[in-house]
Each structure stands twice: as C-alpha cells, then as structure tokens.
Design a protein around this motif. Sequence first.
Motif, PDB file in Angstrom:
ATOM      1  N   PRO A   1     -37.650  -4.079  -1.125  1.00  0.00           N
ATOM      2  CA  PRO A   1     -36.707  -5.232  -1.520  1.00  0.00           C
ATOM      3  C   PRO A   1     -36.049  -5.346  -3.097  1.00  0.00           C
ATOM      4  O   PRO A   1     -35.102  -5.745  -3.158  1.00  0.00           O
ATOM      5  N   GLN A   2     -36.732  -4.621  -3.955  1.00  0.00           N
ATOM      6  CA  GLN A   2     -36.567  -4.731  -5.263  1.00  0.00           C
ATOM      7  C   GLN A   2     -35.132  -3.663  -5.356  1.00  0.00           C
ATOM      8  O   GLN A   2     -35.351  -2.363  -4.992  1.00  0.00           O
ATOM      9  N   LYS A   3     -34.263  -3.976  -6.240  1.00  0.00           N
ATOM     10  CA  LYS A   3     -33.358  -2.921  -6.826  1.00  0.00           C
ATOM     11  C   LYS A   3     -33.612  -2.166  -7.733  1.00  0.00           C
ATOM     12  O   LYS A   3     -34.403  -2.401  -8.474  1.00  0.00           O
TER      13      LYS A   3
ATOM     14  N   SER B   1     -27.065  -8.347 -13.330  1.00  0.00           N
ATOM     15  CA  SER B   1     -27.344  -9.679 -13.457  1.00  0.00           C
ATOM     16  C   SER B   1     -27.483 -10.228 -12.390  1.00  0.00           C
ATOM     17  O   SER B   1     -28.255 -11.194 -12.188  1.00  0.00           O
ATOM     18  N   ARG B   2     -26.566  -9.956 -11.238  1.00  0.00           N
ATOM     19  CA  ARG B   2     -26.700 -10.547 -10.012  1.00  0.00           C
ATOM     20  C   ARG B   2     -27.802 -10.105  -9.242  1.00  0.00           C
ATOM     21  O   ARG B   2     -27.377  -9.349  -8.193  1.00  0.00           O
ATOM     22  N   THR B   3     -28.972 -10.664  -9.427  1.00  0.00           N
ATOM     23  CA  THR B   3     -30.076  -9.832  -8.585  1.00  0.00           C
ATOM     24  C   THR B   3     -30.052 -10.382  -7.126  1.00  0.00           C
ATOM     25  O   THR B   3     -30.616  -9.941  -6.333  1.00  0.00           O
ATOM     26  N   ASP B   4     -29.429 -11.633  -6.638  1.00  0.00           N
ATOM     27  CA  ASP B   4     -29.156 -12.037  -5.695  1.00  0.00           C
ATOM     28  C   ASP B   4     -28.099 -11.293  -4.830  1.00  0.00           C
ATOM     29  O   ASP B   4     -28.048 -11.598  -3.566  1.00  0.00           O
ATOM     30  N   ALA B   5     -27.106 -10.744  -5.506  1.00  0.00           N
ATOM     31  CA  ALA B   5     -26.018 -10.057  -4.783  1.00  0.00           C
ATOM     32  C   ALA B   5     -26.493  -9.078  -3.749  1.00  0.00           C
ATOM     33  O   ALA B   5     -27.709  -8.350  -4.108  1.00  0.00           O
ATOM     34  N   PRO B   6     -26.020  -8.995  -2.545  1.00  0.00           N
ATOM     35  CA  PRO B   6     -26.409  -8.035  -1.572  1.00  0.00           C
ATOM     36  C   PRO B   6     -26.162  -6.534  -2.134  1.00  0.00           C
ATOM     37  O   PRO B   6     -25.122  -6.458  -2.938  1.00  0.00           O
TER      38      PRO B   6
END
Length: 166
Positions: A100-102, A50-55
Amino acid sequence: MVTNFPFIIQADFLLASSREAILFDSPWNKGILECIPSAFMNAFVALVKSRTDAPAMTIPSMFHYLPVSPSMIPLLEPVRSGIKDKVLVEDIVPCESHTPQKMFCKPCEVAWLKPAFWDILVKARESGVDLKNLSTHGTYILSSHFDKSAYNSVLTFLDVKSVSHE
C-alpha cells in the motif's frame, strides 16, 4: 513571452524599453533564470510526493509539467537542462511496490515493463505469487500507470529504459 514550457515563469524581469522582450544579458535576469530549476524542483517534488492520499493513477499526469520539449527561446535551454539535471538525481519516479505504500526512485534506477508482461504479473498476483521482491535486482519497476503513449516523451526526458529481457 512564449517559452514552450508547460509552466509559467512569474518573476520581476528587467525588460527592454518596448516591454516586449526580456533583457537576457542583464545580470539581474541571469540570476532569476539560474534560480528557476531549484524553484521548479521544490514545487514539483511537493506536487508529486505531498499528496499521500492521492490515488497512484493520478501521479503520472503531474509529470506533464516537466519541460520535455525544447524552449522556443534558445537562451532558456539552460533552464530546461538545469531542471532535467535536478530531476535525474531526485527520488521522484513512482515505482511498483506491491504494497500500500508509495515508492519513489531516481529515474536511473527505474525501468518500464512491456504492457503485455503486466498481464502475466496480474495473473501471478491473483494466483497468490508474492511480488514484493520483483525489484530486488537493482532495477525498480516503473508504475504501470505510465503505460500510455502520452508519457513516452516524459520517459524519454527522464532517460527511463525498458527492462532488459534477461
């Protein structure tokens, strides 16, 4: 009760009259225990994805919540194995995407590279080599952030193997 799991099980268990032990033979308590793997997986997937902005470097630390060690209570082993069964079929392991996409894959689709090989890949990337097709041979490369001995038990629990020499 001490379970040896890295998370707390909070539920309305039926207890012995001394209130010091759970009645494991109770149908009520068996029903609660059967629900734990699903509840754990729902929470774990939400935590990891859920934390797409997390490093990306923060994701491996979340895997310390997996119950990699056996429980001190043998009757809780089905809970641990149920969690493992659910984790093994989930796209949950972070992989190198070189974008850049996880990207997340099932543990059986992932393999880890030897740390020394990462040096070669970093130099190749710096030289302009396109690494986007690195995982096109049916196996995805585990995120380099797992390259610490602290994650060995997690990778063993997930049955993640090393990349074959071929």
